[in-house]
Motif scaffolding. Structure first.
Motif, PDB file in Angstrom:
ATOM      1  N   ASP A  85       0.808  -1.217   0.000  1.00 43.19           N
ATOM      2  CA  ASP A  85       0.000   0.000   0.000  1.00 43.19           C
ATOM      3  C   ASP A  85       0.844   1.271   0.000  1.00 43.19           C
ATOM      4  O   ASP A  85       0.420   2.303   0.520  1.00 43.19           O
ATOM      5  N   ASN A  86       2.023   1.212  -0.581  1.00 41.82           N
ATOM      6  CA  ASN A  86       2.895   2.393  -0.567  1.00 41.82           C
ATOM      7  C   ASN A  86       2.243   3.602  -1.226  1.00 41.82           C
ATOM      8  O   ASN A  86       2.327   4.726  -0.709  1.00 41.82           O
ATOM      9  N   GLU A  87       1.622   3.397  -2.368  1.00 40.17           N
ATOM     10  CA  GLU A  87       1.027   4.525  -3.087  1.00 40.17           C
ATOM     11  C   GLU A  87      -0.127   5.132  -2.303  1.00 40.17           C
ATOM     12  O   GLU A  87      -0.268   6.361  -2.240  1.00 40.17           O
ATOM     13  N   ALA A  88      -0.964   4.293  -1.701  1.00 40.56           N
ATOM     14  CA  ALA A  88      -2.089   4.810  -0.920  1.00 40.56           C
ATOM     15  C   ALA A  88      -1.597   5.607   0.284  1.00 40.56           C
ATOM     16  O   ALA A  88      -2.137   6.678   0.596  1.00 40.56           O
ATOM     17  N   ARG A  89      -0.574   5.112   0.946  1.00 41.53           N
ATOM     18  CA  ARG A  89      -0.034   5.829   2.103  1.00 41.53           C
ATOM     19  C   ARG A  89       0.661   7.118   1.676  1.00 41.53           C
ATOM     20  O   ARG A  89       0.601   8.136   2.379  1.00 41.53           O
ATOM     21  N   SER A  90       1.313   7.091   0.525  1.00 44.64           N
ATOM     22  CA  SER A  90       1.928   8.311   0.002  1.00 44.64           C
ATOM     23  C   SER A  90       0.859   9.354  -0.318  1.00 44.64           C
ATOM     24  O   SER A  90       1.020  10.546  -0.018  1.00 44.64           O
ATOM     25  N   ALA A  91      -0.230   8.923  -0.947  1.00 49.48           N
ATOM     26  CA  ALA A  91      -1.330   9.842  -1.259  1.00 49.48           C
ATOM     27  C   ALA A  91      -1.949  10.395   0.014  1.00 49.48           C
ATOM     28  O   ALA A  91      -2.304  11.586   0.084  1.00 49.48           O
ATOM     29  N   ASP A  92      -2.075   9.560   1.031  1.00 47.34           N
ATOM     30  CA  ASP A  92      -2.630  10.027   2.311  1.00 47.34           C
ATOM     31  C   ASP A  92      -1.741  11.092   2.931  1.00 47.34           C
ATOM     32  O   ASP A  92      -2.242  12.064   3.528  1.00 47.34           O
ATOM     33  N   TRP A  93      -0.428  10.917   2.818  1.00 50.86           N
ATOM     34  CA  TRP A  93       0.491  11.926   3.355  1.00 50.86           C
ATOM     35  C   TRP A  93       0.286  13.254   2.622  1.00 50.86           C
ATOM     36  O   TRP A  93       0.236  14.326   3.243  1.00 50.86           O
ATOM     37  N   ALA A  94       0.130  13.196   1.306  1.00 51.47           N
ATOM     38  CA  ALA A  94      -0.114  14.424   0.539  1.00 51.47           C
ATOM     39  C   ALA A  94      -1.411  15.097   0.994  1.00 51.47           C
ATOM     40  O   ALA A  94      -1.453  16.321   1.192  1.00 51.47           O
ATOM     41  N   ARG A  95      -2.467  14.304   1.144  1.00 52.22           N
ATOM     42  CA  ARG A  95      -3.745  14.874   1.582  1.00 52.22           C
ATOM     43  C   ARG A  95      -3.632  15.523   2.963  1.00 52.22           C
ATOM     44  O   ARG A  95      -4.277  16.547   3.236  1.00 52.22           O
ATOM     45  N   ALA A  96      -2.826  14.933   3.831  1.00 49.69           N
ATOM     46  CA  ALA A  96      -2.698  15.454   5.188  1.00 49.69           C
ATOM     47  C   ALA A  96      -1.809  16.691   5.250  1.00 49.69           C
ATOM     48  O   ALA A  96      -2.061  17.603   6.043  1.00 49.69           O
ATOM     49  N   ALA A  97      -0.766  16.733   4.426  1.00 53.73           N
ATOM     50  CA  ALA A  97       0.245  17.783   4.563  1.00 53.73           C
ATOM     51  C   ALA A  97      -0.040  19.030   3.738  1.00 53.73           C
ATOM     52  O   ALA A  97       0.256  20.150   4.179  1.00 53.73           O
ATOM     53  N   LEU A  98      -0.578  18.870   2.555  1.00 50.73           N
ATOM     54  CA  LEU A  98      -0.645  19.995   1.627  1.00 50.73           C
ATOM     55  C   LEU A  98      -1.652  21.079   2.008  1.00 50.73           C
ATOM     56  O   LEU A  98      -1.391  22.264   1.744  1.00 50.73           O
ATOM     57  N   PRO A  99      -2.794  20.756   2.621  1.00 50.96           N
ATOM     58  CA  PRO A  99      -3.700  21.846   2.997  1.00 50.96           C
ATOM     59  C   PRO A  99      -3.051  22.870   3.928  1.00 50.96           C
ATOM     60  O   PRO A  99      -3.342  24.075   3.846  1.00 50.96           O
ATOM     61  N   ALA A 100      -2.150  22.422   4.793  1.00 54.66           N
ATOM     62  CA  ALA A 100      -1.502  23.339   5.738  1.00 54.66           C
ATOM     63  C   ALA A 100      -0.582  24.333   5.037  1.00 54.66           C
ATOM     64  O   ALA A 100      -0.220  25.368   5.622  1.00 54.66           O
ATOM     65  N   LEU A 101      -0.203  24.033   3.808  1.00 57.79           N
ATOM     66  CA  LEU A 101       0.632  24.958   3.044  1.00 57.79           C
ATOM     67  C   LEU A 101      -0.198  26.027   2.344  1.00 57.79           C
ATOM     68  O   LEU A 101       0.361  26.950   1.750  1.00 57.79           O
ATOM     69  N   GLY A 102      -1.518  25.882   2.396  1.00 52.80           N
ATOM     70  CA  GLY A 102      -2.384  26.827   1.723  1.00 52.80           C
ATOM     71  C   GLY A 102      -2.798  26.400   0.332  1.00 52.80           C
ATOM     72  O   GLY A 102      -3.384  27.196  -0.413  1.00 52.80           O
ATOM     73  N   LEU A 103      -2.522  25.145  -0.029  1.00 52.40           N
ATOM     74  CA  LEU A 103      -2.967  24.645  -1.324  1.00 52.40           C
ATOM     75  C   LEU A 103      -4.463  24.351  -1.246  1.00 52.40           C
ATOM     76  O   LEU A 103      -4.914  23.666  -0.327  1.00 52.40           O
ATOM     77  N   PRO A 104      -5.248  24.857  -2.187  1.00 57.17           N
ATOM     78  CA  PRO A 104      -6.694  24.610  -2.144  1.00 57.17           C
ATOM     79  C   PRO A 104      -7.014  23.114  -2.113  1.00 57.17           C
ATOM     80  O   PRO A 104      -6.290  22.302  -2.705  1.00 57.17           O
TER      81      PRO A 104
END
Length: 210
Positions: A85-104
């Motif tokens: 499940d590497n890709e799913a966990r990688s995608a989850d990290w993106a979903r969790a981290a990127l909103p805090a940067l101000g990405l819509p």
């Protein structure tokens, strides 16, 4: 900081600036640490650096190059050779981290979908196809780099007995050769297909030798 890490830092800051999001160096350090975990040999900082360099070379083909760059940062950020499940966990990290940067939020979800596409390597649009092609750019690398790549893959799967590895790896590479197209994007198909097939044929022949 190594030359490679310094280059990645510059690339990270440039992508954040392009997307007008927060230039979070703490997240950068976390991502870099993940990419440089000790069990990684191919799916490591060198691969990320090469993918980003290929995107820089071909970015005129991308509709949203900034989002593609973020997807490259996250596409193998979780990588454990035995995990399914590497890709799913990688995608989850993106979903969790990127909103805090101000990405819509829609853009965050787009990045996550791009990351998930690397699981099955099936593209539903042109930018997704370009991302998948960049991920496979190593197939068309100069012969010496391709040989290094094959050695790096072997090191990542050091836990697999040699006969099993050789048979399994040969099946994978033959699967690539059997494809009608290795690269989705027309320009990259034209530029890379012949070199990639030559590399793959040579590797298959080497793996077939006892």
């Amino acid at each position: 900081m190594s030359v490679e890490a310094a280059g990645l830092r510059t690339a990270w800051l440039a992508t954040c600036a392009e997307l007008s999001i927060r230039q979070d160096l703490t997240l950068f350090e976390d991502l870099l640490a993940a990419w440089n975990q000790p069990w990684r040999h191919y799916h490591a900082g060198q691969h990320l650096h090469e993918c980003l360099a290929a995107l820089a070379q071909w970015r005129q083909l991308a509709r949203e190059p900034g989002l593609l760059a973020l997807a490259l940062w996250f596409h193998d950020v979780v990588y454990e050779p035995r995990a399914p499940d590497n890709e799913a966990r990688s995608a989850d990290w993106a979903r969790a981290a990127l909103p805090a940067l101000g990405l819509p939020v829609p853009a965050c979800e787009r990045v996550a979908r791009l990351v998930l596409a690397t699981r099955d390597h099936v593209a539903s649009d042109a930018d997704m196809g370009l991302l998948l092609d960049l991920d496979l750019a190593i197939l068309a690398a100069p012969a010496a780099r391709f040989a290094q790549y094959e050695s790096q893959i072997r090191a990542e799967y050091a836990f697999v007995p040699e006969p099993d590895f050789r048979a399994g790896r040969r099946r994978i590479l033959q699967g690539f050769l059997a494809r009608e197209r290795l690269f989705v994007t027309e320009a990259l198909h034209a530029a890379w297909d012949a070199a990639a097939r030559a590399n793959l044929r040579q590797a298959c022949e080497a793996l077939a030798q006892s």
